[in-house]
Design an enzyme around this catalytic site. Structure first.
Site: not given
Length: 677
Positions: A38, A106, A267, A288
């Site tokens: 962050a 992720k 994707k 995120k």
């Protein structure tokens, strides 16, 4: 042409950002990140706005010179573009339309490329600077999930993330800041010690000289699974809005996943090798999670007045945090400002845990990298704006010491009404009564008449009678609630429950107790104890006047026979039908139980009339295995408290978990993630 003062200032800031980013990139890629993602993103985004063509933004990582052999990647390991919120993701999806999107976790670890020649592992290469990395093959062979022989003639590269589970980190590596730092450092040890504690999860593959080998991304993942690799849980969506909803569902349960993840990777299902070779591919993005902690710059401090207390509120540059844009954050008290060494212009870490108000937790590590020039001290107010009395800086609070300060008296009446939950007596009406000198003390409320209230604007006869009826409804309060209603500075019902549980369980005992004796109560300090002792003495006449009105009584101290719910705690969400939530809480306390405002680990029951809802409290209770009961069960417990252990033993009634997104198709997943979906 000479630069303006503003241009010079901007150039100086750009140079500082480039220096900081280079330094933090080097520490990150060498395994010991100094700041959080962050904090790094704050710097990166600021530089991108001030100088989009900065060469630092095009450079992925750092050059390593630690003795490992250097190897060029088969395909450059570039950085992904990122979206920090749904709006940014929608903008990317509009710019990058696709018939189908492939969505994966992720993974928050260390990137690795496995290079194969005719099916045999030839090299394992770290990310490095994105073009050239370190050859750590011998270390990689010790990791779980690395396949040495593919039993095929495959020549090319397979990409993955080296991870450490949180369980292993807790057991063996808590000297490292987090699992990512631990994995990054261990995999680059010269002796390979600890690499057996790491695991590789793969997500991509490419064949040397044949860009069309894989028909699409789903086929690629299936091929990886067939070769013996583990892949991250994968879903396929056609609608970006479904991806946004899926991101929220994964974020809600991320703590149940064995490894750290910090978002989703999205994707186009169609494989585009030309796009993959870009330094920053365009047809994929990292979406995120909303942050529970973020970094911003403290610009000024405002002092919020509540009764006699002046509370500092930090005004910061806007930052996204837990789904909202935050610009104001609590600083609690003067001691916290001094202890953190805060100045105007400091880089600060802001937290927002659960549903609480954002709070400045301290200086960000990157603040130490910034020069003090331009930062200024925080000024504290010195006199009360209402009565002009010099304020007292008690460390844990800054307050007006004048017991007759008008604002202090008004706040006490408001606090009493709030504790008793007399909703019909609103703040506006209380202020009108106060301004007309009709209600200056709590006891004045009990001398009001309907005729008097009827004189106020828009207060009809029926409304006035209703207010008076609620004010005069007899109530038996616990001693803790009674004292809390008199607004002693910084002393709420929770603190008073500790005091009464320690044996100061009658008003007479409290009045006789010196501050030194109260200070011995576990969890209390000398300052709080003195506040209680002084407050009890100062408000004694007003307390007596309230009790003399005959409406409010203090409940007898609970005995073992009258505390069947001792040790059990209840939290309420939504409305009750048989009573107000505050009444439910009082009934629990009267039977020796405790009422909590949030779902926490040791909670006994969550009470709701909508057990199947997807509210945050319901989800958290289900995740923690806390029984979720409806109002009928709660009323049965009140009527037959001896049944409470049976209800507790019966376990949680699980709310509807939402099920699978019907528009999202799943692929198989490996052992590490089994059960986490």
């Amino acid at each position: 042409m000479a630069k303006t003062k503003e241009q010079t200032k901007t150039d100086t800031r750009i140079a500082a950002l480039e220096r900081l980013i280079r330094g933090y990139q080097e520490s990150y890629y060498n395994g010991e990140a100094e700041i959080s993602d962050a904090e790094f993103d704050i710097l990166w985004d600021e530089l991108k706005e001030l100088h989009p063509s900065s060469p630092v933004l095009a450079k992925v990582g750092a050059d390593n010179t630690d003795g490992f052999p250097k190897v060029r990647h088969i395909i450059p390991m570039g950085s992904q573009d990122k979206a920090a919120n749904p709006e940014e993701f929608r903008a990317w999806a509009a710019k990058t339309p696709a018939d189908s999107y492939v969505v994966q976790y992720k993974l928050d670890g260390a990137s690795l490329e496995l290079q194969y020649e005719k099916g045999r592992l030839a090299r394992a290469v770290t990310r490095g600077d994105g073009i050239i990395g370190d050859d750590i093959t011998q270390n990689a062979l010790k990791m779980k999930g690395v396949v040495a022989d593919l039993k095929t003639d495959f020549t090319g590269g397979i990409r993955g993330e080296v991870l450490m589970t949180r369980e292993i980190w807790r057991k063996k590596y808590q000297d490292k800041a987090n699992t990512r730092n631990a994995a990054n450092g261990i995999m680059r040890r010269k002796d390979g010690a600890g690499c057996e504690d790491l695991k590789l999860i793969t997500y991509d593959a490419s064949v040397s000289g044949n860009d069309g080998y894989f028909p699409d991304e789903i086929a690629k993942l299936a091929w990886l699974t067939e070769r013996g690799f583990e892949t991250s849980p994968t879903k396929e969506f056609s609608d970006p809005e479904d991806i946004i909803a899926y991101r929220q569902s994964v974020s809600d349960k991320r703590k149940t996943i064995p490894v750290d993840i910090d978002g989703l990777v999205i994707k186009d299902r169609r494989t585009d090798m030309a796009d993959l070779r870009r330094a920053r591919p365009e047809r994929q993005i990292a979406f995120k999670f909303e942050l529970e902690a973020a970094v911003s710059i403290l610009r000024r401090v405002e002092w919020s007045e509540s009764g006699a207390t002046y509370t500092p509120i930090g005004i910061v540059d806007p930052v996204r945090l837990a789904g909202t844009t935050v610009q104001r954050a609590n600083l609690n008290n003067p001691d916290m400002i001094r202890a953190m060494g805060l100045k105007i212009g400091s880089a600060v870490t802001i937290v927002k845990r659960g549903e609480i108000i954002p709070k400045i937790e301290g200086l960000s590590p990157m603040d130490a990298q910034e020069p003090d020039s331009g930062k200024t001290d925080i000024e504290f107010p010195e006199t009360c704006e209402t009565c002009g009395t010099a304020l007292t800086d008690g460390g844990t609070r800054l307050y007006c010491p004048n017991p007759d300060c008008p604002k202090r008296l008004l706040h006490r009446v408001e606090k009493w009404v709030n504790v008793l939950d007399i909703r019909e007596l609103g703040e506006k009406l209380i202020r009108q009564l106060y301004d007309k000198n009709r209600v200056r003390r709590i006891a004045d409320l009990y001398t009001l008449t309907a005729a008097e209230l009827g004189e106020f604007e828009r207060m009809g006869e029926l409304s006035a009678a209703k207010v008076i009826r609620h004010i005069r409804t007899p109530r038996s309060l616990s001693l803790a609630a009674f004292v809390a209603g008199f607004d002693l500075e910084g002393v709420g019902e929770t603190i008073m429950e500790k005091v009464t549980s320690a044996g100061f369980d009658t008003l007479e005992k409290l009045r006789a107790a010196p501050a030194e004796a109260i200070a011995d109560v576990y969890g209390l300090g000398e300052i709080t104890a003195k506040t209680i002792a002084d407050g009890i003495a100062d408000t004694a006449p007003e307390m007596d006047a309230v009790l003399a009105a005959g409406v409010i009584t203090i409940a007898d101290p609970p005995s073992a026979d009258t505390q069947p719910l001792r040790g059990y705690s209840f939290c309420f969400t939504g409305e009750l039908t048989a009573m107000k939530r505050s009444e439910g809480e009082e009934k629990v306390k009267a039977l020796g139980g405790s009422a909590k405002s949030a779902v926490v680990k040791d909670l006994s029951f969550l009470v709701t009339n909508d057990p199947e809802s997807g509210s945050s409290k319901n989800r958290k209770a289900a995740d923690l295995g806390i029984p979720i009961i409806d109002e009928s069960v709660f009323l049965d417990i009140l009527a037959h408290p001896e049944k409470v252990s049976d209800y507790a033993a019966a376990g949680a009634k699980s709310p509807g978990g939402g099920g699978k997104n019907k528009k999202g198709k799943e692929t198989a997943q490996g052992d590490l993630f089994s059960g986490s979906e």
